[in-house]
Design a protein around this motif. Structure first.
Motif: not given
Length: 237
Positions: A14-23, A25-26, A28-33, A90-97
């Motif tokens: 359950i914890e792994v699933r919650q972390i995956t869902m949180s990421m 969402g993260f 998704g917002k990174s893509d939008f902004w 190294v930067l990741g998706k949000s860091g790349t933006y």
């Protein structure tokens, strides 16, 4: 040795699933902004030349524009495709933006992302590392903006009080940053640090087109490290 209970395994899942869902969402917002701000920047970049060309009447002609674009693209165009691929691990998706929005990727965003990951002991490529790297890039970008504003407002005065010897030493800032990042990771994996150093020197002095040297160095280093890891684990090629 204790055996995990069924309830414990369920809670872990359950914890792994919650972390995956949180990421998710993260991301998704990174893509939008990220896409929104980058497109805003692209549009704003066209405003000054359009204003000067069609409002003030200083249009240089489409031939001159096409010639300048072709000349610039021939020199640096390949990096438009290679840099995102090279820096993304190294930067990741949000860091790349953020990095491609603010600039100074190699000499600011990349080292700050690596330093943030190192400070909390995050393994590069993990979710924890991506979040830490993004925060490091964000803080570095804000600091950079503040410093740039101060330098723009007082740049001429600062240059007059900086000794010439110090000004001459500024050209070594970027190599020093790259060396610091290499040393930071080499302390964890000395063998891989040596491999990266040897490959870097070989590519640097090889008669290769300069624009692809960085990407080629990264690609060869990754390939050699993967080969070493497979050899250690006994995984067949």
């Amino acid at each position: 040795m204790s055996v995990p209970t069924k309830a414990g395994v369920t809670e872990a899942k359950i914890e792994v699933r919650q972390i995956t869902m949180s990421m998710q969402g993260f991301h998704g917002k990174s893509d939008f902004w990220g896409q929104t701000t980058l497109w805003m920047l692209i549009v704003m970049s066209f405003v000054p030349p359009i204003y000067f060309s069609f409002i003030l009447g200083y249009h240089p002609g489409w031939g001159a524009i096409a010639g300048g674009l072709i000349g610039y693209a021939a020199f640096i165009g390949i990096m438009w495709f290679l840099e995102p691929i090279t820096y993304y691990p190294v930067l990741g998706k949000s860091g790349t933006y953020i990095a491609f929005l603010t600039g100074n990727i190699a000499n600011m965003c990349l080292p700050c992302s690596a330093a943030a990951q190192e400070s909390i002991g995050a393994e590069p490529g993990t979710k924890k590392a991506e979040v830490a790297g993004t925060l490091g890039i964000a803080v570095a970008s804000l600091t950079n903006i503040v410093i740039i504003i101060a330098v723009v407002l007082s740049g001429s005065f600062i240059l007059t009080i900086i000794p010439q010897s110090v000004q001459n030493a500024l050209q070594f800032i970027l190599p020093a940053i790259y060396g610091g990042v290499l040393g930071q990771f080499a302390l964890k994996k000395p063998l891989y640090g040596l491999v990266a150093f040897v490959i870097g020197m070989a590519v640097l002095f090889a008669p290769i087109f300069s624009l692809i040297k960085i990407v080629l160095c990264v690609a060869i280093t990754i390939a050699v490290v993967l080969f070493i890891e497979k050899s250690k684990s006994g995984v067949p090629e």
